[in-house]
Design a protein around this motif. Structure first.
Motif, PDB file in Angstrom:
ATOM      1  N   LEU A 117      -8.847   2.648  -1.375  1.00 16.31           N
ATOM      2  CA  LEU A 117      -8.911   1.454  -2.208  1.00 16.31           C
ATOM      3  C   LEU A 117      -7.904   1.521  -3.345  1.00 16.31           C
ATOM      4  CD1 LEU A 117     -12.169   2.160  -1.301  1.00 16.31           C
ATOM      5  CD2 LEU A 117     -12.305  -0.177  -2.161  1.00 16.31           C
ATOM      6  N   SER A 118      -7.808   2.651  -4.015  1.00 14.62           N
ATOM      7  CA  SER A 118      -6.952   2.765  -5.196  1.00 14.62           C
ATOM      8  C   SER A 118      -5.482   2.564  -4.872  1.00 14.62           C
ATOM      9  CB  SER A 118      -7.144   4.137  -5.848  1.00 14.62           C
ATOM     10  OG  SER A 118      -8.489   4.357  -6.191  1.00 14.62           O
ATOM     11  N   ASP A 119      -5.033   3.002  -3.683  1.00 17.89           N
ATOM     12  CA  ASP A 119      -3.613   2.955  -3.335  1.00 17.89           C
ATOM     13  C   ASP A 119      -3.186   1.633  -2.710  1.00 17.89           C
ATOM     14  OD1 ASP A 119      -3.468   5.493  -4.279  1.00 17.89           O
ATOM     15  OD2 ASP A 119      -3.136   6.472  -2.349  1.00 17.89           O
ATOM     16  N   LEU A 145      -4.279  -4.753  -2.721  1.00 19.82           N
ATOM     17  CA  LEU A 145      -5.266  -5.752  -2.329  1.00 19.82           C
ATOM     18  C   LEU A 145      -6.691  -5.258  -2.533  1.00 19.82           C
ATOM     19  CD1 LEU A 145      -3.666  -7.096   0.984  1.00 19.82           C
ATOM     20  CD2 LEU A 145      -3.710  -8.222  -1.244  1.00 19.82           C
ATOM     21  N   LEU A 146      -6.893  -3.952  -2.364  1.00 21.83           N
ATOM     22  CA  LEU A 146      -8.241  -3.386  -2.411  1.00 21.83           C
ATOM     23  C   LEU A 146      -8.590  -2.764  -3.754  1.00 21.83           C
ATOM     24  CD1 LEU A 146      -8.290  -1.695   1.109  1.00 21.83           C
ATOM     25  CD2 LEU A 146      -9.669  -3.646   0.395  1.00 21.83           C
ATOM     26  N   ALA A 147      -7.589  -2.499  -4.572  1.00 22.05           N
ATOM     27  CA  ALA A 147      -7.852  -1.809  -5.835  1.00 22.05           C
ATOM     28  C   ALA A 147      -8.926  -2.489  -6.685  1.00 22.05           C
ATOM     29  CB  ALA A 147      -6.552  -1.674  -6.628  1.00 22.05           C
ATOM     30  N   PRO A 148      -9.001  -3.833  -6.737  1.00 26.11           N
ATOM     31  CA  PRO A 148     -10.070  -4.449  -7.530  1.00 26.11           C
ATOM     32  C   PRO A 148     -11.476  -4.156  -7.012  1.00 26.11           C
ATOM     33  CG  PRO A 148      -8.293  -6.019  -7.139  1.00 26.11           C
ATOM     34  CD  PRO A 148      -8.020  -4.841  -6.258  1.00 26.11           C
ATOM     35  N   ALA A 162      -8.619   0.222   8.217  1.00 22.48           N
ATOM     36  CA  ALA A 162      -9.120   0.464   6.850  1.00 22.48           C
ATOM     37  C   ALA A 162      -8.294  -0.370   5.885  1.00 22.48           C
ATOM     38  CB  ALA A 162      -9.026   1.946   6.506  1.00 22.48           C
ATOM     39  N   SER A 163      -8.435  -1.697   5.993  1.00 19.78           N
ATOM     40  CA  SER A 163      -7.613  -2.583   5.190  1.00 19.78           C
ATOM     41  C   SER A 163      -8.459  -3.701   4.613  1.00 19.78           C
ATOM     42  CB  SER A 163      -6.496  -3.180   6.056  1.00 19.78           C
ATOM     43  OG  SER A 163      -7.040  -4.094   7.003  1.00 19.78           O
ATOM     44  N   ALA A 164      -7.792  -4.565   3.848  1.00 17.96           N
ATOM     45  CA  ALA A 164      -8.482  -5.681   3.205  1.00 17.96           C
ATOM     46  C   ALA A 164      -9.029  -6.682   4.208  1.00 17.96           C
ATOM     47  CB  ALA A 164      -7.526  -6.392   2.243  1.00 17.96           C
ATOM     48  N   ALA A 165      -8.593  -6.599   5.465  1.00 20.12           N
ATOM     49  CA  ALA A 165      -9.093  -7.531   6.469  1.00 20.12           C
ATOM     50  C   ALA A 165     -10.586  -7.353   6.726  1.00 20.12           C
ATOM     51  CB  ALA A 165      -8.319  -7.364   7.775  1.00 20.12           C
ATOM     52  N   ASN A 166     -11.088  -6.155   6.539  1.00 19.07           N
ATOM     53  CA  ASN A 166     -12.500  -5.860   6.808  1.00 19.07           C
ATOM     54  C   ASN A 166     -13.085  -5.036   5.666  1.00 19.07           C
ATOM     55  OD1 ASN A 166     -10.989  -5.640   9.754  1.00 19.07           O
ATOM     56  ND2 ASN A 166     -12.874  -6.833   9.805  1.00 19.07           N
ATOM     57  N   PRO A 167     -13.269  -5.627   4.490  1.00 13.12           N
ATOM     58  CA  PRO A 167     -13.737  -4.835   3.345  1.00 13.12           C
ATOM     59  C   PRO A 167     -15.117  -4.227   3.541  1.00 13.12           C
ATOM     60  CG  PRO A 167     -13.803  -7.176   2.841  1.00 13.12           C
ATOM     61  CD  PRO A 167     -13.052  -7.036   4.127  1.00 13.12           C
ATOM     62  N   LEU A 168     -15.988  -4.878   4.326  1.00 11.10           N
ATOM     63  CA  LEU A 168     -17.318  -4.304   4.561  1.00 11.10           C
ATOM     64  C   LEU A 168     -17.221  -2.935   5.220  1.00 11.10           C
ATOM     65  CD1 LEU A 168     -19.678  -7.174   5.794  1.00 11.10           C
ATOM     66  CD2 LEU A 168     -19.920  -5.774   3.739  1.00 11.10           C
ATOM     67  N   TYR A 169     -16.240  -2.777   6.096  1.00  6.59           N
ATOM     68  CA  TYR A 169     -16.073  -1.494   6.779  1.00  6.59           C
ATOM     69  C   TYR A 169     -15.827  -0.367   5.781  1.00  6.59           C
ATOM     70  CZ  TYR A 169     -14.130   1.970   9.992  1.00  6.59           C
ATOM     71  OH  TYR A 169     -13.882   3.128  10.685  1.00  6.59           O
ATOM     72  N   ARG A 179       0.842  -1.199   0.000  1.00  9.67           N
ATOM     73  CA  ARG A 179       0.000   0.000   0.000  1.00  9.67           C
ATOM     74  C   ARG A 179       0.870   1.239   0.000  1.00  9.67           C
ATOM     75  NH1 ARG A 179      -4.410   1.248   4.812  1.00  9.67           N
ATOM     76  NH2 ARG A 179      -5.021   3.341   4.161  1.00  9.67           N
ATOM     77  N   ARG A 180       0.504   2.225  -0.800  1.00 14.00           N
ATOM     78  CA  ARG A 180       1.245   3.487  -0.847  1.00 14.00           C
ATOM     79  C   ARG A 180       1.024   4.276   0.437  1.00 14.00           C
ATOM     80  NH1 ARG A 180      -0.543   7.160  -4.952  1.00 14.00           N
ATOM     81  NH2 ARG A 180       1.417   8.265  -4.628  1.00 14.00           N
ATOM     82  N   LEU A 181       2.110   4.784   0.983  1.00 10.71           N
ATOM     83  CA  LEU A 181       2.014   5.672   2.134  1.00 10.71           C
ATOM     84  C   LEU A 181       2.133   7.099   1.629  1.00 10.71           C
ATOM     85  CD1 LEU A 181       1.691   6.070   5.140  1.00 10.71           C
ATOM     86  CD2 LEU A 181       4.179   5.876   5.396  1.00 10.71           C
ATOM     87  N   THR A 182       1.009   7.682   1.311  1.00  9.40           N
ATOM     88  CA  THR A 182       0.948   9.077   0.884  1.00  9.40           C
ATOM     89  C   THR A 182       0.743   9.966   2.106  1.00  9.40           C
ATOM     90  OG1 THR A 182      -1.446   8.944   0.613  1.00  9.40           O
ATOM     91  CG2 THR A 182      -0.076   8.377  -1.310  1.00  9.40           C
ATOM     92  N   VAL A 183       0.772  11.266   1.889  1.00 11.12           N
ATOM     93  CA  VAL A 183       0.472  12.194   2.985  1.00 11.12           C
ATOM     94  C   VAL A 183      -0.925  11.939   3.516  1.00 11.12           C
ATOM     95  CG1 VAL A 183       0.164  14.616   3.608  1.00 11.12           C
ATOM     96  CG2 VAL A 183       2.067  13.946   2.131  1.00 11.12           C
ATOM     97  N   GLU A 184      -1.874  11.704   2.608  1.00 10.56           N
ATOM     98  CA  GLU A 184      -3.259  11.473   3.041  1.00 10.56           C
ATOM     99  C   GLU A 184      -3.371  10.202   3.880  1.00 10.56           C
ATOM    100  OE1 GLU A 184      -3.152  14.184  -0.319  1.00 10.56           O
ATOM    101  OE2 GLU A 184      -2.324  12.163  -0.063  1.00 10.56           O
TER     102      GLU A 184
END
Length: 403
Positions: free
Chosen positions: A311-313, A316-319, A257-264, A206-211
């Motif tokens: 999701l985009s960054d 695992l979540l991008a799809p 906020a990760s792929a472990a809990n996509p419903l969240y 996952r990209r670690l951006t400022v956001e």
């Protein structure tokens, strides 16, 4: 404590009881089987019920008066899961069946099996409180009483209104944090400057951006969150780059906020949606109204906001981004609350509203408290949003005394 497992075969769509079925799991925790039932609805959306280790103060307190049923809300834990692969394969329409209205209808079918049809008491924490207000709206006959901790929703507030109320609270949490830890102003700015100049990835890819770095502010809503953020910022660099220890710690803290809990991620804004109107990535839209979050004098951390880049960054979540966009664009949602029925409520209800709650806005909660007939509110500055979990039973004791 004695434990028992319960599984229930329930319809995916309660309006089509002969259609697809799912499994819903619940763990019974009992000290005295002669006591009445308490259903616990936990936070989320998308998180399973807590797994007891035996030292949970609130649970020990509850067991003095109740048999407790810990429900893995549909899609979580040992219930039929919604993983990222399931979410991608089944799509947005499938996920619309995993909101509070469906959870409450699950609970009513579970109650028939567990209590033999007798009403029970419900304790709702955070999103579980949202579900409890939905319960009071559509199935109050199933409730003997209701307790809510940090979870009275704005019953007439959409996602944009909820975030518009929360951004100033998050900004105030930042000010309090920097007042307590003034050295963090320079440390946070230094990390942000580094991230603007370089492409940095966490060990997950996952990209670690400022956001993404700013979203560490989700820590600030808990009792010890400010201290944890401060310790994270004490030594983030290893020479000219960010240290492995820092990146691993950031990975752990961003797991909410990760792929472990996509419903969240996928349904977070939909927890506010009812009737016409798309959520349309409300947190991102409303953030533009608060430009201080785009500067670094000082850098302001954000809170429990879900942004499209989350999701985009993340590889695992991008799809799942197309699914998330479809949910964000959905023009119509089923109702979650019935204000007229809430006004006529006769179920005993008590609620803890935390004065500086960073996740459920105090003012919206207090407004809802005036709507629900007979509700007694404890408005306190003595606890944060996690008061039920960390107060060693004190928050629950106070509410039970009020009840």
């Amino acid at each position: 404590m004695k434990f028992a497992d319960h599984t229930f075969d329930l319809p995916l769509d309660h309006d089509r009881p002969d259609g697809e079925r799912i499994t819903v799991y619940a763990r019974e925790v009992t000290a005295d089987p002669a006591l009445p039932w308490l259903l616990f609805l936990g936070g989320g959306p998308g998180f399973p019920a807590p797994r007891p280790l035996g030292d949970e103060g609130w649970l020990l307190r509850a067991l003095r008066d109740y048999r407790v049923l810990l429900l893995d809300q549909r899609g979580t834990g040992r219930s039929t899961p919604v993983t990222r692969r399931v979410a991608q394969a089944r799509g947005a329409e499938y996920l619309t069946h995993f909101r509070a209205d469906s959870i409450v209808r699950d609970a009513e079918l579970v109650r028939q099996r567990v209590t033999g049809g007798e009403p029970w008491t419900v304790l709702g924490q955070s999103f579980g409180g949202f579900c409890t207000v939905t319960y009071l709206s559509f199935a109050p006959e199933g409730l003997r009483a209701a307790l809510v901790t940090g979870g009275l929703p704005g019953v007439a507030t959409d996602a944009a209104g909820a975030y518009r109320a929360l951004y100033p609270v998050v900004a105030e949490k930042n000010r309090a944090h920097y007042a307590a830890h003034p050295s963090d102003v320079a440390a946070a700015r230094q990390v942000a400057t580094h991230l603007r100049a370089r492409d940095v990835c966490l060990p997950t890819g996952r990209r670690l951006t400022v956001e993404a770095f700013q979203s560490l502010g989700n820590l600030l809503g808990g009792r010890d969150g400010s201290a944890r953020l401060h310790y994270l910022l004490e030594s983030p660099f290893d020479g000219a780059g960010l240290s492995d220890a820092f990146l691993l710690a950031v990975t752990a803290e961003l797991s909410w906020a990760s792929a472990a809990n996509p419903l969240y991620l996928l349904l977070h804004e939909a927890t506010y949606a009812q009737g016409p109107g798309a959520t349309a990535w409300a947190a991102q839209r409303v953030r533009a109204e608060f430009p201080d979050f785009d500067g670094d004098d000082p850098l302001l951390f954000t809170g429990e906001m879900i942004y499209p880049w989350m999701l985009s960054d993340d590889p695992l979540l991008a799809p799942l981004r197309p699914v998330a966009d479809e949910l964000a664009d959905r023009p119509q949602w089923s109702p979650l609350y019935d204000v007229d029925r809430l006004r006529a409520n006769e179920v005993p209800v008590v609620a803890a509203v935390y004065d500086t709650d960073m996740y459920v806005n105090r003012d919206l909660s207090l407004r809802t408290a005036t709507v629900i007939g007979g509700l007694r509110v404890w408005h306190t500055a003595d606890h944060q949003h996690d008061g039920l979990r960390v107060s060693d039973g004190a928050v629950l004791s106070r509410l039970l005394e009020m009840l």
